[in-house]
Design a protein around this motif. Structure first.
Motif, PDB file in Angstrom:
ATOM      1  N   GLN A   1      -5.114   5.083   3.856  1.00  0.00           N
ATOM      2  CA  GLN A   1      -5.420   3.704   3.477  1.00  0.00           C
ATOM      3  C   GLN A   1      -5.102   3.456   2.002  1.00  0.00           C
ATOM      4  O   GLN A   1      -4.596   2.390   1.634  1.00  0.00           O
ATOM      5  CB  GLN A   1      -6.895   3.391   3.762  1.00  0.00           C
ATOM      6  CG  GLN A   1      -7.239   3.276   5.225  1.00  0.00           C
ATOM      7  CD  GLN A   1      -6.696   2.010   5.863  1.00  0.00           C
ATOM      8  OE1 GLN A   1      -6.174   1.120   5.179  1.00  0.00           O
ATOM      9  NE2 GLN A   1      -6.782   1.904   7.174  1.00  0.00           N
TER      10      GLN A   1
ATOM     11  N   TYR B   1      -2.534   0.760   0.311  1.00  0.00           N
ATOM     12  CA  TYR B   1      -2.913  -0.133  -0.790  1.00  0.00           C
ATOM     13  C   TYR B   1      -1.914  -0.029  -1.945  1.00  0.00           C
ATOM     14  O   TYR B   1      -1.489  -1.045  -2.506  1.00  0.00           O
ATOM     15  CB  TYR B   1      -4.314   0.227  -1.276  1.00  0.00           C
ATOM     16  CG  TYR B   1      -4.647  -0.341  -2.639  1.00  0.00           C
ATOM     17  CD1 TYR B   1      -4.963  -1.689  -2.790  1.00  0.00           C
ATOM     18  CD2 TYR B   1      -4.614   0.465  -3.779  1.00  0.00           C
ATOM     19  CE1 TYR B   1      -5.249  -2.215  -4.037  1.00  0.00           C
ATOM     20  CE2 TYR B   1      -4.895  -0.050  -5.019  1.00  0.00           C
ATOM     21  CZ  TYR B   1      -5.212  -1.387  -5.152  1.00  0.00           C
ATOM     22  OH  TYR B   1      -5.483  -1.909  -6.389  1.00  0.00           O
TER      23      TYR B   1
ATOM     24  N   SER C   1       0.384  -2.993  -3.318  1.00  0.00           N
ATOM     25  CA  SER C   1       0.213  -3.370  -4.717  1.00  0.00           C
ATOM     26  C   SER C   1       1.550  -3.326  -5.459  1.00  0.00           C
ATOM     27  O   SER C   1       1.873  -4.236  -6.242  1.00  0.00           O
ATOM     28  CB  SER C   1      -0.794  -2.438  -5.387  1.00  0.00           C
ATOM     29  OG  SER C   1      -0.968  -2.769  -6.749  1.00  0.00           O
TER      30      SER C   1
ATOM     31  N   LEU D   1      -3.280  -7.993  -0.976  1.00  0.00           N
ATOM     32  CA  LEU D   1      -3.386  -6.538  -0.910  1.00  0.00           C
ATOM     33  C   LEU D   1      -4.137  -6.061   0.318  1.00  0.00           C
ATOM     34  O   LEU D   1      -4.095  -4.864   0.643  1.00  0.00           O
ATOM     35  CB  LEU D   1      -4.070  -6.005  -2.176  1.00  0.00           C
ATOM     36  CG  LEU D   1      -3.378  -6.358  -3.494  1.00  0.00           C
ATOM     37  CD1 LEU D   1      -4.134  -5.741  -4.667  1.00  0.00           C
ATOM     38  CD2 LEU D   1      -1.934  -5.903  -3.482  1.00  0.00           C
TER      39      LEU D   1
ATOM     40  N   HIS E   1      -7.258  -2.507   2.315  1.00  0.00           N
ATOM     41  CA  HIS E   1      -6.956  -1.076   2.390  1.00  0.00           C
ATOM     42  C   HIS E   1      -7.750  -0.265   1.358  1.00  0.00           C
ATOM     43  O   HIS E   1      -8.185   0.851   1.649  1.00  0.00           O
ATOM     44  CB  HIS E   1      -5.460  -0.845   2.216  1.00  0.00           C
ATOM     45  CG  HIS E   1      -4.629  -1.576   3.208  1.00  0.00           C
ATOM     46  ND1 HIS E   1      -4.670  -1.300   4.564  1.00  0.00           N
ATOM     47  CD2 HIS E   1      -3.749  -2.604   3.076  1.00  0.00           C
ATOM     48  CE1 HIS E   1      -3.841  -2.098   5.203  1.00  0.00           C
ATOM     49  NE2 HIS E   1      -3.273  -2.901   4.325  1.00  0.00           N
ATOM     50  N   LEU E   2      -7.940  -0.810   0.165  1.00  0.00           N
ATOM     51  CA  LEU E   2      -8.683  -0.063  -0.855  1.00  0.00           C
ATOM     52  C   LEU E   2     -10.142   0.115  -0.440  1.00  0.00           C
ATOM     53  O   LEU E   2     -10.712   1.207  -0.576  1.00  0.00           O
ATOM     54  CB  LEU E   2      -8.595  -0.775  -2.202  1.00  0.00           C
ATOM     55  CG  LEU E   2      -9.307  -0.077  -3.366  1.00  0.00           C
ATOM     56  CD1 LEU E   2      -8.738   1.309  -3.586  1.00  0.00           C
ATOM     57  CD2 LEU E   2      -9.197  -0.918  -4.638  1.00  0.00           C
TER      58      LEU E   2
END
Length: 314
Positions: free
Chosen positions: A37, A41, A45, A218, A221-222
């Protein structure tokens, strides 16, 4: 020494060993999923930063972005604007339509027209057109302008050819110079590694709808990566807490067993150690009568009868 270590032996049972193995596997899986993940990200990004830097940048000359018609578009030059001077190929056979292109929730076509310059021929997506209701054909596409044009495009890498797809005349399934060359023979100096999305034309002419701006969000995912890593910490903590509880329960059970044996043992020994005479005398001791029976009083009739009997015997 053995008694102090005894409670910990419960952790050597098969179920605890399997639980520890399962926790190790779960930790590895959570860490890998978190890294996956986080990688997504970072990819999004980097793409968003590239679009922000190139999307509205000052136009560059085409030969600054592509050294030759066979050159691939560098990754850091994607979405970069370029300025070209030349002519569209206005022959009806030159105008192609790329199928299954979405716009604002609808599916339509990209109008794809070759643009000839002194350096070579670049495929240009002039815009999006809707689909007819009854047939899979573009609905009222505006024609490409004739004459000399100065256009500004955003550079995009050529799309791959999709396998096992048929292409009706005038239509292709991807923005691929290879497919375009099959549909439009005679294209000379065709740029094979890139194409352009139209930004503007001078002199201006009617154009299809401009393609949608690329998505630069974005996504989650973060946060998903952080959640997976928290899960990786949760499993060993939960195992330690449960193992500690199991050890304490085993220790309590062992302490209760020892206390019970101490309480039961001495009382039995005391009873056994009593002298035989004391036990026999205690057994033979008479039980005191709680209430003595009082003498019954005689009635007046009984007194009269006794007096009559005394008179007869005199």
């Amino acid at each position: 020494m053995s008694a102090s270590r005894a409670p910990w032996r419960v952790l050597l049972d098969r179920q605890w060993l399997l639980a520890a193995l399962g926790v190790v596997v779960a930790i590895i899986a959570c860490v890998l999923l978190g890294l996956w993940q986080f990688g997504r990200y970072e990819t999004k990004s980097a793409r968003a930063d590239l679009i922000a830097a190139n999307y509205d940048a000052e136009p560059a000359a085409l030969d600054q972005l592509l050294a030759s018609p066979s050159s691939a578009l560098p990754a850091d030059e994607q979405w970069r604007t370029a300025e070209l001077t030349g002519r569209y190929c206005t022959d009806p056979a030159c105008v192609l339509y790329v199928r299954n292109r979405p716009y604002n929730g609808q599916t339509g076509f990209f109008q794809l027209v070759p643009f000839r310059t002194d350096e070579g021929t670049l495929l240009v997506v002039r815009g999006w057109v809707p689909t007819e209701e009854t047939q899979s054909l573009p609905l009222d596409p505006p024609p490409a302008p004739t004459g000399d044009e100065r256009i500004v495009v955003r550079m995009r890498p050529a799309e791959p050819v999709l396998a096992d797809r048929t292409n009706p005349a005038g239509q292709i399934q991807s923005v691929s110079p290879e497919l375009a060359a099959e549909q439009v023979p005679g294209l000379t100096g065709l740029y094979t590694g890139a194409y352009g999305e139209l930004v503007s034309e001078h002199p201006s002419a009617p154009v299809p709808t401009h393609p949608e701006k690329p998505d630069t969000s974005l996504g989650p995912h973060l946060s998903y990566a952080v959640q997976w890593w928290l899960f990786a910490l949760f499993f060993p903590v939960a195992l330690v807490i449960r193992a500690r509880r199991a050890v304490l329960e085993a220790r309590e059970d062992e302490s209760g067993t020892e206390t019970g044996s101490r309480e039961d043992g001495p009382s039995a020994d005391v009873v056994t150690a009593l002298p035989r005479a004391a036990r026999s005398s205690r057994a033979a001791r008479p039980v005191p009568t709680a209430v003595r029976t009082a003498p019954r009083r005689r009635s007046q009739d009984e007194e009269d009868e006794d007096a009559l009997l005394d008179d007869r015997t005199r």
